[in-house]
Design an enzyme around this catalytic site. Structure first.
Site: not given
Ligand code: LLP
Length: 450
Positions: A265, A299-300, A338, A370
């Protein structure tokens, strides 16, 4: 709410020079134009065509190392499981695996991708609210490190499968701490109304139940409160503090908890918004969970893979509308969704050395699909550009190619990895044969033909 910045914010955008300065793997060369590490993007466009995703191996490595250093620097024992969903390129996964990162996967496809990139099952964690029986069987067969369980129903399902195979699955319980990560509503996950995890109040009873189920070995607790978190560490601290209390309650009940999975996150600055550094996240983990003295997992996805990637596109034409100029590109919302999906702002740089220093004026940057939603930016300060001129969408390494589609029967774009002065096409542009493959017209429709 600290939602992602709209594609046309009111205050002035950062200049090209400011965008470059914040992205050390990019530079402008007066002869060759915009470069990724030692490779001119014009060379990549000539070799691979456009639209093409371009990833910097150097930037991926630097970011993986920076995150590891921040965690180690705070004295944490931490394992990083890169969230494969952000970027599923096998080449990217291989670069990260070589840095010692494991994988967080959410589907059979991602599990297969991680394995194909050489990440061992022992470095893989499986998250997700709806893992199928088939996926759980594969996870057990691969003897992965941990399956993050998100419901009592899933615990029962996994127990039955593992027991029938005579195996034991290591599981963590994903809890929903009911905190607001103050990010875009579509990517917030830690509120009680979200589908993810089990309510923290239900967690002790469920954890105890899991400990008694055949085929399951509870090893920890997990949470993930949302994505693109840039509003400071308060939400993380609140969530982790609740996890710490939960772990202590589980210990008091005599239950084993060996580590805490802190999720992903961490946000990145797409424009010039202040974004937290990994040191801040490490500090939040330390402050809230430090007293447990347990190893943690992270989990980045975006923080690792976002900034190292860009989407290279060509100008198809520049069109003068009734009241505005449109730059129509050969990339579209099917490639980078996005902006259409989250009103996300991505930096857009001209690639040509002359374009880079030419006078700018507002333009709407659009794709050929489109739909009016196929708009990347409104009123963006860009030079006048001729057909064939190249532009780069910045910070597109995470949730870029991974979320692309073939809408409007547009083939999936190629992918390229740059490493120093070398580059290679790491995924071919989808062919039109592949785009049509698998389609079949049933015989009984043929029979009706005249
Ligand atoms: N762990 C879990 C359980 C998750 O659901 C996610 C992301 C992550 C880790 C990794 O999160 P990050 O570090 O990348 O923020 N498509 C959206 C983002 C969706 C994220 C979904 N889950 C966007 O383009 O902003």
């Amino acid at each position: 709410m600290a939602a992602p910045l709209p594609i046309a914010p009111a205050d002035p955008d950062p200049s090209f020079a400011e965008l470059l300065a914040a992205r050390p793997h990019l530079s402008m060369n007066a002869l060759d134009g915009l470069m990724v590490e030692g490779v001119p993007l014009a060379r990549i466009a000539a070799a691979a065509g456009t639209p093409t995703w371009v990833y910097s191996a150097g930037a991926l490595r630097r970011r993986a190392r920076a995150l590891q250093a921040a965690l180690v620097g705070d004295g944490l024992r931490a394992g990083i499981h890169y969230a494969v969903k952000a970027n599923t390129s096998l080449a990217v996964l291989r670069v990260l695996a070589a840095e010692g990162l494991g994988a967080d996967v959410v589907s059979e496809g991602e599990l297969r991708a991680a394995r194909a990139a050489g990440i061992p099952g022992s470095a893989i964690v499986f998250s997700g609210v709806g893992k199928t029986e088939r996926e759980l069987r594969l996870a057990i067969a691969e003897d992965i490190a941990q399956i993050n369980i998100e419901s009592a129903e899933e615990a029962a399902m996994l127990s039955a499968i593992a027991a029938s195979l005579g195996r034991t699955a290591r599981v963590a319980l994903r809890v929903n701490p009911d905190v607001d990560a103050r990010t875009h509503a579509k990517i917030t996950t830690g509120r009680s109304e979200n589908k993810f995890g089990v309510a923290i109040d239900d967690a002790p009873a469920l954890y105890a139940r899991i400990a008694g189920l055949p085929g399951l070995e509870p090893v920890g607790v997990a949470t993930h409160i949302g994505s693109q978190i840039t509003s400071g560490m308060a939400a993380y601290r609140a969530a982790y503090a609740r996890l710490a209390e939960l772990v202590e309650a589980l210990w008091a009940a005599g239950l084993p908890v060996k580590h805490v999975d802190c999720g992903g996150g961490l946000g990145i600055p797409y424009r010039d918004e202040p974004a937290p550094m990994p040191e801040a996240l490490a500090g939040a983990i330390k402050a809230s969970l430090g007293r447990l003295n347990l190893p943690v997992m992270l989990e980045p996805g975006r923080w690792i893979a976002g900034p190292p990637g860009l989407l290279l596109a060509s100008v198809v034409l520049q069109k003068q509308g009734a009241d505005r100029r449109f730059l129509v590109l050969d990339a579209a919302m099917n490639d980078l969704v996005r902006p259409a999906m989250y009103e996300a702002w991505h930096g857009i740089l001209p690639v040509g050395p002359v374009d880079f220093v030419s006078p700018v004026a507002p333009a709407d940057v659009v794709g050929p699909v489109c739909e009016t939603g196929d708009t990347f930016a409104r009123g963006r300060a860009l030079p006048s550009m001729t057909p064939g001129a190249l532009v780069a969408f910045l910070d597109a390494g995470a949730y870029g190619a991974a979320m692309s589609s073939t809408y409007n029967m547009r083939p999936l774009a190629a992918e390229v990895l740059v490493d120093g002065t070398r580059f290679a096409v790491t995924r071919d542009r989808q062919s039109y044969e592949a785009l049509l493959a698998g389609n079949r017209i049933p015989d009984w429709l043929e029979e009706r033909s005249p």
